[in-house]
Design a protein around this motif. Structure first.
Motif, PDB file in Angstrom:
ATOM      1  N   TYR A 149       0.829  -1.200   0.000  1.00  0.00           N
ATOM      2  CA  TYR A 149       0.000   0.000   0.000  1.00  0.00           C
ATOM      3  C   TYR A 149       0.865   1.253   0.000  1.00  0.00           C
ATOM      4  O   TYR A 149       1.665   1.456   0.917  1.00  0.00           O
ATOM      5  N   LEU A 150       0.713   2.093  -1.006  1.00  0.00           N
ATOM      6  CA  LEU A 150       1.461   3.341  -1.081  1.00  0.00           C
ATOM      7  C   LEU A 150       0.959   4.327  -0.036  1.00  0.00           C
ATOM      8  O   LEU A 150      -0.239   4.428   0.207  1.00  0.00           O
ATOM      9  N   GLY A 151       1.885   5.032   0.591  1.00  0.00           N
ATOM     10  CA  GLY A 151       1.525   6.089   1.524  1.00  0.00           C
ATOM     11  C   GLY A 151       1.103   5.630   2.905  1.00  0.00           C
ATOM     12  O   GLY A 151       0.565   6.409   3.675  1.00  0.00           O
ATOM     13  N   THR A 152       1.317   4.356   3.215  1.00  0.00           N
ATOM     14  CA  THR A 152       0.950   3.860   4.535  1.00  0.00           C
ATOM     15  C   THR A 152       2.003   2.871   5.023  1.00  0.00           C
ATOM     16  O   THR A 152       2.733   2.298   4.225  1.00  0.00           O
ATOM     17  N   ASP A 153       2.071   2.690   6.322  1.00  0.00           N
ATOM     18  CA  ASP A 153       3.002   1.721   6.884  1.00  0.00           C
ATOM     19  C   ASP A 153       2.346   0.356   7.105  1.00  0.00           C
ATOM     20  O   ASP A 153       2.981  -0.559   7.631  1.00  0.00           O
ATOM     21  N   GLU A 154       1.093   0.212   6.692  1.00  0.00           N
ATOM     22  CA  GLU A 154       0.398  -1.063   6.860  1.00  0.00           C
ATOM     23  C   GLU A 154       1.111  -2.152   6.056  1.00  0.00           C
ATOM     24  O   GLU A 154       1.355  -1.996   4.866  1.00  0.00           O
ATOM     25  N   ARG A 155       1.457  -3.244   6.732  1.00  0.00           N
ATOM     26  CA  ARG A 155       2.181  -4.377   6.137  1.00  0.00           C
ATOM     27  C   ARG A 155       3.486  -3.933   5.474  1.00  0.00           C
ATOM     28  O   ARG A 155       3.917  -4.488   4.488  1.00  0.00           O
ATOM     29  N   HIS A 156       4.121  -2.922   6.076  1.00  0.00           N
ATOM     30  CA  HIS A 156       5.381  -2.361   5.564  1.00  0.00           C
ATOM     31  C   HIS A 156       6.538  -3.338   5.805  1.00  0.00           C
ATOM     32  O   HIS A 156       6.655  -3.910   6.880  1.00  0.00           O
ATOM     33  N   ARG A 157       7.378  -3.511   4.803  1.00  0.00           N
ATOM     34  CA  ARG A 157       8.566  -4.351   4.931  1.00  0.00           C
ATOM     35  C   ARG A 157       9.781  -3.435   4.985  1.00  0.00           C
ATOM     36  O   ARG A 157      10.018  -2.664   4.065  1.00  0.00           O
ATOM     37  N   PRO A 158      10.575  -3.501   6.050  1.00  0.00           N
ATOM     38  CA  PRO A 158      11.733  -2.612   6.170  1.00  0.00           C
ATOM     39  C   PRO A 158      12.797  -2.908   5.117  1.00  0.00           C
ATOM     40  O   PRO A 158      12.894  -4.019   4.597  1.00  0.00           O
ATOM     41  N   ALA A 159      13.590  -1.911   4.830  1.00  0.00           N
ATOM     42  CA  ALA A 159      14.653  -2.020   3.823  1.00  0.00           C
ATOM     43  C   ALA A 159      15.913  -2.588   4.462  1.00  0.00           C
ATOM     44  O   ALA A 159      16.923  -1.919   4.588  1.00  0.00           O
ATOM     45  N   THR A 160      15.847  -3.850   4.849  1.00  0.00           N
ATOM     46  CA  THR A 160      17.045  -4.473   5.411  1.00  0.00           C
ATOM     47  C   THR A 160      18.028  -4.765   4.289  1.00  0.00           C
ATOM     48  O   THR A 160      17.642  -4.903   3.123  1.00  0.00           O
TER      49      THR A 160
END
Length: 113
Positions: A23-34
């Motif tokens: 989802y653009l513009g939200t942190d929902e189900r965000h995967r960090p840039a490891t």
């Protein structure tokens, strides 16, 4: 240039150095840039024959120069299109970074200004 050009189309992928998610513009189900995640993407793009990857720049992004320097030895042919933001550094500093990274990568660095 004639309409019969047989030059192949160069296709680049994108490294989400700010993280990724559905989802653009939200942190929902965000995967960090490891680094491990970025390595997987770069190696997959290299293996699949993409010409290169874009490394964005921005306040939420990991540093494009450092990410490129870390991933170059882990890939074989992939080029790294490093985004620059004019004003965030001097032209001399950018030139020095680009020249050094290009030398150690065997010519696999491009700049996106």
């Amino acid at each position: 240039m004639s309409g019969n050009s047989t030059r192949p189309l160069d296709i680049y992928w994108y490294l989400p150095t700010h993280g990724d998610g559905p989802y653009l513009g939200t942190d929902e189900r965000h995967r960090p840039a490891t680094f491990g995640y970025l390595k997987e993407i770069a190696q997959a793009a290299d293996r699949l024959g993409f010409k290169g990857v874009l490394l964005p720049t921005g306040t939420r992004c990991e540093d494009a120069w450092i990410v490129a320097a870390g991933l170059i030895p882990l890939t074989e042919r992939l080029k790294f299109l490093v985004a620059l933001r004019p004003g965030s550094g001097t032209p001399a500093l950018f030139a020095r970074h680009a020249a050094t990274l290009d030398r150690i990568s065997g010519g696999r660095v491009l700049l996106n200004v």
